[in-house]
Design a protein around this motif. Structure first.
Motif, short mmCIF file in Angstrom:
data_model
loop_
_atom_site.label_atom_id
_atom_site.label_comp_id
_atom_site.label_asym_id
_atom_site.label_seq_id
_atom_site.Cartn_x
_atom_site.Cartn_y
_atom_site.Cartn_z
N VAL A 12 9.98 -109.75 -60.89
CA VAL A 12 8.67 -109.89 -60.47
C VAL A 12 8.13 -111.28 -60.27
N THR A 17 -1.71 -114.47 -55.79
CA THR A 17 -1.76 -113.77 -54.52
C THR A 17 -3.17 -113.62 -53.98
N ASP A 50 2.48 -106.40 -50.86
CA ASP A 50 2.07 -105.73 -52.09
C ASP A 50 2.97 -104.54 -52.40
N ARG A 53 6.35 -105.69 -53.65
CA ARG A 53 6.26 -106.15 -55.03
C ARG A 53 6.21 -104.96 -56.00
N SER A 77 15.66 -106.65 -55.80
CA SER A 77 14.26 -106.90 -56.11
C SER A 77 13.95 -108.36 -56.37
N MET A 81 11.36 -110.74 -54.46
CA MET A 81 10.20 -111.30 -55.12
C MET A 81 10.13 -112.82 -55.01
N LEU A 84 8.82 -113.48 -51.50
CA LEU A 84 7.37 -113.29 -51.42
C LEU A 84 6.63 -114.45 -52.09
N ASN A 312 0.16 -104.77 -58.50
CA ASN A 312 0.09 -106.18 -58.12
C ASN A 312 -0.83 -106.97 -59.04
N ALA A 315 1.19 -107.40 -62.43
CA ALA A 315 2.63 -107.64 -62.27
C ALA A 315 3.22 -108.37 -63.47
N TYR A 319 5.99 -106.77 -66.11
CA TYR A 319 7.29 -107.41 -66.27
C TYR A 319 7.55 -107.79 -67.73
#
Length: 385
Positions: A12, A17, A50, A53, A77, A81, A84, A312, A315, A319
């Motif tokens: 993550v 954001t 989003d 994620r 993933s 991530m 992003l 989001n 996150a 995690y």
């Protein structure tokens, strides 16, 4: 390489954001800054990013619950991530770099400290004797130390360390990238090749950091390329051929080195992870730029859209706490065996049941601890965002 253990998952990004404040603009596009290529402007949140994620977070929890070696090939993933996060970092760096770095640290460290307070205290109670390396529990520029009792909880912190270093290096990396975007992007795979075939680096915290930074450097810079419109200007045939070649090489290396690594799991094989993620993430980023995918229609499905929003906004919490949730799910399920009705009607031996209970506990942690992310982001604390 301690950062690439079997139970370690790449998951993550913890990027800032929130959309940047938009000034009143004339009808025509504003000219880019000197030396920077034109960038696509977007107002508000991007539901495509989003959604990616949220899926990455789900895949992370699933990997830790089931240990599927193939999961990284279906959906890499962590590469996604970091890609992003690189895009969002490039966007944020339209503001002064010191301000951006401070903002990232402010959003990352308080949730980490809050989580670490419980983990460190528990390890101390269970006999851990820390040395000076405990400073890495304050700023995780290196892997924070701990004892074996808490290993399953703290081993995921490789991601925070890698993300933090990328944030600190991004002002310089972005300047270098904009000097020669495509060559720099391609050369970003060079460090992982050097570590794999020339010299592996020191067997310590520095070595672990170098491996992880090199593994995901291409994905981070690919985020720059997406933000600056570089991918959109590339020929579709070139993007597809290069992406498939990278995926093919990464897959070939993983399967051809199973005897050496004991698995084809990408998380155990940095070179394979780097190339597979590079090709996979490039296709996702290029497709978004080429076809202007935004998943705006997701708002039609209110519950699904709401779920993506919560994932989001929480996150970091998901995690950090997901491994603890999975750990606690085991003794909780043990108690279910003492209830005859549960023993008879519930699939207590199923890993899927553990996966479900894990998500229930993650939801509890989101309610109890997620507010720290609001405080870190200078927002009003809320149970559910």
């Amino acid at each position: 390489m301690g950062a690439h253990s079997k139970n370690t998952v790449r998951a993550v990004p913890l990027a800032d954001t929130a959309p940047l404040p938009q000034a009143d603009a004339p009808p025509r596009p504003e000219a880019p800054q000197a030396g920077a290529p034109p960038r696509p402007e977007a107002a508000g949140r991007d539901r495509y990013f989003d959604t990616l994620r949220a899926l990455a977070l789900i895949r992370v929890v699933a990997y830790h619950a089931f240990g599927w070696a193939w999961a990284g090939m279906v959906f890499p993933s962590m590469g996604i991530m970091f890609g992003l996060a690189g895009t969002l970092m490039a966007k944020s760096l339209e503001r002064p770099a010191p301000q951006v770095v401070r903002s990232r640290l402010r959003r990352l460290l308080p949730p980490f400290w809050f989580w670490g307070l419980f983990v460190v205290t528990a390890m101390l109670v269970h006999g851990w004797m820390p040395g000076w390396q405990i400073v890495y529990w304050i700023v995780p520029l290196g892997d924070p130390p701990g004892n074996q009792w808490g290993a399953q909880a703290w081993e995921i912190l490789w991601y925070l360390r890698t993300y933090l270093w990328f944030v600190l290096l991004s002002p310089l990396l972005l300047k270098v990238f904009r000097l020669a975007p495509v060559p720099v992007l391609l050369l970003s795979l060079f460090p992982i090749l050097v570590l794999t075939f020339v010299r592996s680096g020191p067997d310590n915290r520095l070595g672990s950091a170098l491996w992880d930074l090199s593994t995901y450097l291409f994905c981070w810079i690919l985020g720059f390329a997406h933000r600056d419109g570089v991918l959109q200007r590339m020929r579709p045939a070139a993007v597809v051929v290069l992406s498939l070649a990278a995926i093919g090489y990464g897959g070939w290396y993983a399967f051809s080195h199973q005897a050496e690594f004991g698995t084809y799991d990408l998380d155990e094989i940095p070179l394979a992870q780097a190339f597979w993620s590079a090709g996979f993430v490039m296709l996702l980023m290029w497709a978004k730029a080429r076809f202007r995918i935004d998943f705006a229609g997701l708002t039609i499905f209110r519950r699904l859209d709401r779920t993506v929003t919560v994932f989001n906004a929480r996150a970091v919490t998901i995690y950090l706490w997901h491994e603890i949730a999975l750990i606690l799910a085991v003794p909780l399920i043990d108690q279910f065996w003492k209830v005859p009705a549960f023993e008879r009607y519930l699939p207590l031996e199923s890993q899927w049941f553990l996966f479900g209970i894990g998500w229930v506990l993650i939801a509890v942690f989101v309610l109890l601890c997620g507010w720290v992310e609001d405080v870190a982001g200078k927002k009003e604390p809320r149970l559910v965002p």
